[in-house]
Design a protein around this motif. Structure first.
Motif, PDB file in Angstrom:
ATOM      1  N   UNK A  54       0.846  -1.208   0.000  1.00 14.76           N
ATOM      2  CA  UNK A  54       0.000   0.000   0.000  1.00 14.76           C
ATOM      3  C   UNK A  54       0.872   1.245   0.000  1.00 14.76           C
ATOM      4  N   UNK A  55       0.509   2.176  -0.858  1.00  9.87           N
ATOM      5  CA  UNK A  55       1.272   3.413  -0.950  1.00  9.87           C
ATOM      6  C   UNK A  55       0.347   4.608  -0.837  1.00  9.87           C
ATOM      7  N   UNK A  56       0.854   5.646  -0.244  1.00  9.55           N
ATOM      8  CA  UNK A  56       0.075   6.882  -0.102  1.00  9.55           C
ATOM      9  C   UNK A  56       0.009   7.608  -1.434  1.00  9.55           C
ATOM     10  N   UNK A  57      -1.071   8.338  -1.640  1.00  7.00           N
ATOM     11  CA  UNK A  57      -1.235   9.082  -2.890  1.00  7.00           C
ATOM     12  C   UNK A  57      -0.223  10.214  -2.995  1.00  7.00           C
ATOM     13  N   UNK A  58       0.146  10.721  -1.853  1.00  2.10           N
ATOM     14  CA  UNK A  58       1.167  11.771  -1.821  1.00  2.10           C
ATOM     15  C   UNK A  58       1.892  11.687  -0.479  1.00  2.10           C
ATOM     16  N   UNK A  59       2.761  12.626  -0.222  1.00  2.00           N
ATOM     17  CA  UNK A  59       3.580  12.591   1.000  1.00  2.00           C
ATOM     18  C   UNK A  59       2.949  13.340   2.165  1.00  2.00           C
ATOM     19  N   UNK A  60       1.705  13.727   2.035  1.00  2.00           N
ATOM     20  CA  UNK A  60       1.052  14.468   3.115  1.00  2.00           C
ATOM     21  C   UNK A  60       0.752  13.543   4.293  1.00  2.00           C
ATOM     22  N   UNK A  61       0.674  14.113   5.471  1.00  2.00           N
ATOM     23  CA  UNK A  61       0.376  13.349   6.679  1.00  2.00           C
ATOM     24  C   UNK A  61      -1.000  12.685   6.558  1.00  2.00           C
ATOM     25  N   UNK A  62      -1.919  13.384   5.969  1.00  2.00           N
ATOM     26  CA  UNK A  62      -3.278  12.836   5.808  1.00  2.00           C
ATOM     27  C   UNK A  62      -3.245  11.560   4.964  1.00  2.00           C
ATOM     28  N   UNK A  63      -2.518  11.567   3.854  1.00  3.08           N
ATOM     29  CA  UNK A  63      -2.437  10.398   2.971  1.00  3.08           C
ATOM     30  C   UNK A  63      -1.728   9.240   3.670  1.00  3.08           C
ATOM     31  N   UNK A  64      -0.673   9.552   4.438  1.00  4.14           N
ATOM     32  CA  UNK A  64       0.050   8.510   5.168  1.00  4.14           C
ATOM     33  C   UNK A  64      -0.836   7.878   6.246  1.00  4.14           C
ATOM     34  N   UNK A  65      -1.603   8.720   6.940  1.00  9.98           N
ATOM     35  CA  UNK A  65      -2.511   8.217   7.971  1.00  9.98           C
ATOM     36  C   UNK A  65      -3.603   7.330   7.357  1.00  9.98           C
ATOM     37  N   UNK A  66      -4.054   7.681   6.169  1.00  5.91           N
ATOM     38  CA  UNK A  66      -5.080   6.882   5.490  1.00  5.91           C
ATOM     39  C   UNK A  66      -4.561   5.480   5.191  1.00  5.91           C
ATOM     40  N   UNK A  67      -3.319   5.391   4.732  1.00 10.56           N
ATOM     41  CA  UNK A  67      -2.715   4.081   4.459  1.00 10.56           C
ATOM     42  C   UNK A  67      -2.560   3.289   5.753  1.00 10.56           C
ATOM     43  N   UNK A  68      -2.114   3.947   6.823  1.00 10.09           N
ATOM     44  CA  UNK A  68      -1.918   3.267   8.100  1.00 10.09           C
ATOM     45  C   UNK A  68      -3.244   2.728   8.641  1.00 10.09           C
ATOM     46  N   UNK A  69      -4.293   3.477   8.492  1.00 10.54           N
ATOM     47  CA  UNK A  69      -5.614   3.013   8.939  1.00 10.54           C
ATOM     48  C   UNK A  69      -6.066   1.776   8.144  1.00 10.54           C
TER      49      UNK A  69
ATOM     50  N   UNK B 196      -0.227   0.214  16.034  1.00 16.94           N
ATOM     51  CA  UNK B 196      -1.382  -0.672  16.203  1.00 16.94           C
ATOM     52  C   UNK B 196      -1.388  -1.762  15.133  1.00 16.94           C
ATOM     53  N   UNK B 197      -1.133  -1.361  13.879  1.00 18.00           N
ATOM     54  CA  UNK B 197      -1.135  -2.314  12.765  1.00 18.00           C
ATOM     55  C   UNK B 197      -0.017  -3.350  12.931  1.00 18.00           C
ATOM     56  N   UNK B 198       1.181  -2.887  13.322  1.00 17.93           N
ATOM     57  CA  UNK B 198       2.315  -3.807  13.457  1.00 17.93           C
ATOM     58  C   UNK B 198       2.097  -4.816  14.592  1.00 17.93           C
ATOM     59  N   UNK B 199       1.611  -4.331  15.726  1.00 16.40           N
ATOM     60  CA  UNK B 199       1.390  -5.212  16.872  1.00 16.40           C
ATOM     61  C   UNK B 199       0.270  -6.216  16.577  1.00 16.40           C
TER      62      UNK B 199
END
Length: 210
Positions: A113-128, A193-196
């Motif tokens: 999974x990759x973020x659409x861009x380098x913004x914090x919002x996009x990174x958080x979306x991938x993490x969720x 959370x995802x890793x654990x």
């Protein structure tokens, strides 16, 4: 004298005619009797042949039915023998192997999974999304174990799972404090959370699933 001779001749001819008529009648009767007997014999032969054909047909039908029943019985026995020869452990072993494959597939999917861009919002979306994928699989594995484990083992697992949830939340909180007050705090929390949760999925399958 001549008259007597003529009279005798006439009587003689009449007698001959009567005898000829009687012979013809007897011959005709014999022919009729013979033909009647021949017809009766033919009828009897036809009836006998019909009976033989009917007997052969019934025999063929009975043979076919017996063959079908024999084949069915053989097939049923073969299926029963295969079921008896297949160990019950193979089913659980296949189940464990299936979930190990699922874990590996989910790991590849989440890592790709990759973020659409380098913004914090996009990174958080991938993490969720990564966390949700692992959390859904964890709940599925837990449900399988509820059906598979004995009552006492399941009671112990519930207690261990409660302790793990506490450990998961505390670990994620502690990791996010490095970015306390910053934009990365929430991202780090969800990532941990995802890793654990991923690690816990592997623990349950490898350590509890039979």
């Amino acid at each position: 004298m001549k008259k007597n001779s003529k009279t005798l001749l006439s009587i003689f001819i009449l007698v001959c005619l009567v005898m000829l008529a009687a012979c013809d009648h007897s011959s005709a009767k014999s022919d009729n009797d013979g033909n009647s007997q021949s017809d009766n014999s033919s009828d009897e032969e036809i009836n006998n042949v019909s009976k033989e054909d009917s007997t052969e047909t019934v025999s063929d039908e009975e043979t076919d039915t017996n063959n079908l029943e024999t084949e069915k019985t053989s097939d049923q026995l073969s299926e029963e023998e295969e079921e008896e020869q297949t160990p019950a452990a193979d089913t659980t072993s296949d189940l464990k192997e299936t979930y190990l494959n699922r874990l590996n597939e989910t790991n590849e999917k989440t890592e790709s999974m990759e973020a659409e861009d380098s913004s914090t919002y996009a990174l958080k979306d991938v993490a969720h999304k990564q966390y949700k994928a692992w959390d859904d699989l964890l709940n599925e594995i837990y449900g399988v174990l509820e059906e598979q484990l004995a009552a006492e083992e399941m009671t112990q697992l519930r207690e261990a799972q409660r302790d793990w949830i506490t450990y998961r939340d505390e670990t994620a909180k502690e990791a996010s404090l490095k970015y306390e007050g910053g934009t990365m705090e929430q991202l780090e929390y969800v990532t941990v959370l995802a890793d654990v949760t991923k690690d816990r999925c592997y623990e349950l399958v490898e350590g509890y699933m039979e």
